[in-house]
Design a protein around this motif. Structure first.
Motif, PDB file in Angstrom:
ATOM      1  N   UNK A  30       0.833  -1.200   0.000  1.00 58.75           N
ATOM      2  CA  UNK A  30       0.000   0.000   0.000  1.00 58.75           C
ATOM      3  C   UNK A  30       0.862   1.241   0.000  1.00 58.75           C
ATOM      4  N   UNK A  31       0.219   2.368   0.161  1.00 57.31           N
ATOM      5  CA  UNK A  31       0.938   3.645   0.207  1.00 57.31           C
ATOM      6  C   UNK A  31       1.272   3.986   1.645  1.00 57.31           C
ATOM      7  N   UNK A  32       2.507   4.446   1.835  1.00 60.17           N
ATOM      8  CA  UNK A  32       2.975   4.748   3.180  1.00 60.17           C
ATOM      9  C   UNK A  32       2.233   5.964   3.726  1.00 60.17           C
ATOM     10  N   UNK A  33       1.565   5.762   4.900  1.00 59.10           N
ATOM     11  CA  UNK A  33       0.885   6.870   5.546  1.00 59.10           C
ATOM     12  C   UNK A  33       1.785   7.601   6.523  1.00 59.10           C
ATOM     13  N   UNK A  34       2.637   6.829   7.209  1.00 58.01           N
ATOM     14  CA  UNK A  34       3.540   7.446   8.185  1.00 58.01           C
ATOM     15  C   UNK A  34       4.532   6.392   8.659  1.00 58.01           C
ATOM     16  N   UNK A  35       5.739   6.829   8.966  1.00 57.91           N
ATOM     17  CA  UNK A  35       6.723   5.997   9.652  1.00 57.91           C
ATOM     18  C   UNK A  35       7.517   6.900  10.579  1.00 57.91           C
ATOM     19  N   UNK A  55       4.698   7.004  -0.699  1.00 61.37           N
ATOM     20  CA  UNK A  55       5.453   6.016  -1.485  1.00 61.37           C
ATOM     21  C   UNK A  55       4.756   4.656  -1.414  1.00 61.37           C
ATOM     22  N   UNK A  56       4.802   3.950  -2.514  1.00 61.75           N
ATOM     23  CA  UNK A  56       4.257   2.595  -2.544  1.00 61.75           C
ATOM     24  C   UNK A  56       5.275   1.658  -1.903  1.00 61.75           C
ATOM     25  N   UNK A  57       4.816   0.869  -0.943  1.00 60.26           N
ATOM     26  CA  UNK A  57       5.755  -0.002  -0.231  1.00 60.26           C
ATOM     27  C   UNK A  57       5.061  -1.286   0.190  1.00 60.26           C
ATOM     28  N   UNK A  58       5.853  -2.179   0.731  1.00 65.32           N
ATOM     29  CA  UNK A  58       5.394  -3.489   1.185  1.00 65.32           C
ATOM     30  C   UNK A  58       5.835  -3.657   2.630  1.00 65.32           C
TER      31      UNK A  58
END
Length: 473
Positions: free
Chosen positions: A141-146, A189-192
């Protein structure tokens, strides 16, 4: 009939037998000579004298051996998510347990853990969270927050990075991981995200979520847009490689020279792997062209590699024998490599030294001690732990594939000369046979003439004796 006539008949029969035996012996000599000449022609012009090597029964190409973490079910059972109050809380013991166990998980270990090819629907997860607790899952999905990291990690030197991703349908998956996000991985960003499913969580703010699954894993994996094929190398791509500092023949700072294939899957390796694959698939890496590339055969060459005097991307021909290889699942990458293989090649010209080759594919079908001629590109210096010698230096190479040793195709003129000479030898053999047959027939005719003359003399003597017997005394 006189007493001499049977003896003459017997002599004639015996002579006929001797002639037959002589003729047969001559034919066997001719046949033996023809076979011998044919054998010499084959050995001189058609036999491949290159030694095939003793293939033996060495280790096959195999997957990387991985150790799957063992979870403590009693600790996991302390996580509760049946009510909203339970979902608002985060039990520290199960979280710390999964952070520790997931820290060393790489894609090959994730595969051994049985990570599903397709994500488990969140509706299924919410309907039976106890069934999936401790299961290794993955979502994209798309990163919402890290977060930049907070203390509390059970392993010293690590921090807890938490956040969430948003799926295509707007649902959220929460995560807590041990490693900071990769460069360029930012909001949107699109990530896994991969990790052990701990529990369902509710959140009132940042983000607002209800029964969102929480995964505890090692890191976030960026999802890449496919790169265009790398057709030319840029030396700047390898400028940030930290493969050790050497002074006085010794490594004074190892830097990242000890990183293995799993940890080295990043842009420099991807670019060189894509370039090697392009050269092979486009037909530019021909065997004839590579025969002009210097092979790695001398200690002086090794010294140049050790002192950093060879640029990354330099083509090097590796002449040696296959020792073993192991493959593993590739990390997400922009060159569409599904697996990486690490192969070890023994170079006898260097006293049996073995060198590694990294290949952006899964190879198969090679046997121990099989002769190779690998079309490789130098990547960097590499230090590995050799059981007998401790930390050992070797140059590290990247190739599109392993290549078996093969002879170059013959030039057309060489083929004509070879078969022309073979035809000439065949003609000489035929002339020899005809000459031998002519000589044999001449000997037989001479023998027949001699016998005829002898019989004529015998008849003449017999007639004279008969005439004398009839004359009165």
């Amino acid at each position: 009939m006189s007493a001499k006539e049977p003896n003459a008949l017997n002599d004639k029969t015996e002579r006929a037998r001797r002639r037959a035996r002589s003729a047969m012996a001559d034919w066997w000599k001719i046949i033996a000579m023809g076979v011998l000449l044919a054998g010499l022609v084959y050995l001189a012009f058609f036999h491949d004298s290159s030694p095939p090597g003793d293939l033996g029964t060495g280790p096959p190409v195999a997957p990387v051996e991985v150790e799957v973490p063992r979870l403590d079910q009693e600790i996991l059972d302390r996580a509760k998510d049946a009510t909203r109050e339970q979902r608002l809380l985060l039990e520290p013991e199960p979280l710390a347990h999964l952070l520790e166990k997931s820290l060393q998980i790489v894609p090959s270990v994730a595969q051994a853990l049985g990570v599903p090819d397709e994500p488990i629907p969140l509706s299924v997860l919410r309907a039976s969270p106890d069934t999936y607790r401790g299961t290794y899952l993955a979502y994209e999905g798309r990163l919402g927050h890290v977060s930049p990291g907070k203390p509390g990690h059970p392993i010293e030197g690590y921090k807890i990075h938490e956040g969430w991703i948003e799926l295509d349908d707007g649902d959220k998956v929460l995560f807590q991981v041990s490693l900071p996000p990769a460069t360029g991985l930012e909001k949107g960003s699109w990530c896994r995200v991969e990790g052990y499913f701990l529990k369902l969580r509710d959140s009132n703010i940042f983000p607002q979520a209800e029964q969102a699954p929480l995964l505890v894993g090692p890191e976030l994996f960026p999802e890449f847009e496919p790169w265009p094929t790398v057709t030319e190398l840029d030396p700047g791509w390898f400028a940030d490689i930290r493969d050790g500092l050497v002074e006085g023949g010794n490594f004074v700072d190892l830097q990242d020279s000890g990183l293995g294939l799993e940890e080295s899957q990043d842009e420099p390796l991807w670019r060189l792997g894509s370039y090697a694959r392009h050269r092979a698939e486009s037909g530019q890496d021909t065997l004839l062209g590579w025969r002009a590339v210097d092979p790695l055969v001398t200690k002086d060459q090794l010294v140049k590699f050790k002192y950093g005097q060879v640029e990354p991307g330099t083509p090097v021909r590796l002449l040696g024998t296959f020792v073993y290889a192991e493959y593993s699942v590739a990390r997400p990458n922009p060159i569409d490599a599904k697996h990486w293989t690490q192969a070890w090649i023994q170079i006898r010209d260097l006293g049996g030294k073995v060198v590694p080759v990294w290949i952006p594919k899964r190879i198969s079908g090679f046997q121990y001690n099989e002769s190779l001629e690998v079309r490789a590109y130098y990547f960097r210096r590499y230090l590995y732990d050799a059981e007998q010698y401790g930390m050992t230096f070797t140059p590290l190479f990247v190739a599109a594939d392993l290549h078996r040793f093969e002879a170059l195709p013959e030039h057309a003129l060489t083929t004509w000369v070879k078969y022309g000479f073979a035809g000439l030898v065949g003609l000489l053999v035929l002339l020899f046979i005809l000459s031998a047959r002519r000589d044999r027939l001449a000997r037989e005719q001479h023998e027949l003439d001699r016998i005829a003359r002898r019989q004529k003399r015998l008849h003449k003597h017999a007639a004279a004796a008969s005439s004398d017997a009839m004359t009165p005394g």
